[in-house]
Design a protein around this motif. Structure first.
Motif: not given
Length: 404
Positions: A52-56, A215-222
């Motif tokens: 689902e969208p937003g799932e890690r 898309s897979i987004i790695q956003n721990d650091v922006l």
């Protein structure tokens, strides 16, 4: 001092030294540290979506599966070919072993016949045997040598057959690997850990290798991208503090400039600066944010903006003082004026002294005071509109609550 005027209720605030920062505000955009657009390796119809969208997700997590019946059939055929090739290799190896055994027997027979030929030839020379026995021995030796040559040829043929069988096995195994990979390509998996973005496909949709599954987004650091006007570019440097500003004007995250572009954007006449921020859970990839670049910071004196008044282009504040700090009224040598309420009345303990000030930068809701007010003085922060120089004042909480 104004005669007979009742004290004005005010609030006071002590002037303290704090950190004064010179800064500029910009609007920047946040980008995730890593972002991957997932596309299928093959064309096919979506038969299952796992996320689902937003799932890690972690690296290797299945995202979606495409229809793969043909790939499964190809893998089954390739597996059967591998098994048949293995059987052919086994047969060729057995045939080679049999040919080598025949060659060994033929070689042993020839060695025996060579020995027999030499012995017969010696006996014929001595007259112990007739010439006929020598001819027979020589013929048998020649026949045995021919048999050895045939056995050697059989070994060569068996080895060639084994080499071909092994080559067929390698080809079939390669075909099996390709078929297996094709089958695996029907399952789209996450290449990195991160958050799942929007999933625009649904079960039943037909997709090709150019379609984005998600898309897979790695956003721990922006990473923050700022376009700084070229006029301020000489002050840009790695390590400058940068703050992200929330809706209430307060800093929600703090980082520092990590990169300054050596090039100028010719169209915008700006320089790209970047800073990194740890995501506190409220920041998003692609988000536009208010930012504050802090150019310099130093100790200084700040007063609230509502304490500052402007008269004829000049700026003033009122500080709490005592009546004896007010200029005397009347001619020199005259008696000091009577306090409010008559000569025997009790005079005010504090008055408002109008003080011209020089303002520095505006920081949040306070002005920097360059000159005119010293640390530890009390400035009037409410009721300023009702004040004049040397007007008597009284703390608002001491006056009681006004009646409605």
């Amino acid at each position: 001092m104004m005669q007979g005027q009742p004290p004005v209720p005010v609030e006071l605030q002590e002037v303290t030294s704090s950190t004064v920062e010179e800064f500029s505000e910009f609007v920047g955009v946040l980008e995730a540290e890593d972002r991957v657009a997932l596309r299928p390796e093959i064309s096919g119809r979506v038969v299952q979506v796992f996320v689902e969208p937003g799932e890690r997700v972690e690296a290797g997590t299945p995202i979606a599966r495409l229809q793969a019946e043909q790939s499964r059939a190809e893998l089954g055929g390739a597996t059967a070919d591998v098994e048949a090739s293995i059987a052919s290799v086994n047969t060729a190896e057995a045939q080679l072993r049999a040919a080598e055994a025949s060659q060994a027997r033929a070689a042993a027979d020839l060695e025996l016949e060579n020995t027999e030929l030499e012995r017969t030839q010696q006996l014929v020379t001595e007259g112990a045997l007739p010439q006929q026995d020598l001819d027979r021995a020589r013929n048998l030796q020649q026949t045995t040598a021919a048999a050895l040559r045939v056995a050697q040829e059989d070994v060569g043929a068996a080895r060639a057959a084994l080499t071909e069988a092994r080559a067929r096995l390698n080809r079939s195994r390669a075909d099996q690997t390709v078929a297996r990979e094709d089958l695996q390509d029907s399952e789209v998996v996450a290449p990195i850990a991160g958050l799942v973005g929007d999933v625009p496909v649904r079960v039943g949709d037909f997709v090709s290798s150019s379609d984005v599954i998600t898309s897979i987004i790695q956003n721990d650091v922006l990473e923050l991208n700022l376009a700084v006007p070229i006029e301020r570019s000489p002050e840009l440097r790695v390590g400058l503090p940068v703050e992200l500003i929330g809706g209430d004007g307060e800093a929600v995250a703090r980082g520092q400039v990590s990169f300054v572009s050596p090039e100028v954007d010719a169209g915008a006449q700006s320089v790209l600066a970047q800073a990194q921020f740890q995501n506190n859970g409220v920041l998003r990839d692609g988000q536009f944010v208010r930012t504050r670049v802090i150019w310099n910071s130093a100790p200084g004196v700040l007063v609230p903006t509502n304490a500052v008044t402007r008269v004829a282009g000049e700026t003033f504040v009122f500080v709490a003082g005592t009546p004896d700090q007010c200029p005397q009224e009347g001619p020199p040598g005259a008696a000091p004026p009577a306090p409010p309420g008559g000569p025997e009345g009790e005079g005010p303990s504090q008055v408002a002294l109008q003080r011209p000030v020089t303002l520095g930068i505006l920081q949040d809701n306070s002005y920097q005071i360059v000159s005119g007010v010293e640390e530890a003085e009390q400035v009037v922060v409410s009721g300023v509109i009702n004040l004049q120089n040397c007007a008597p004042i009284m703390l608002q909480q001491a006056m009681g609550q006004p009646e409605p």
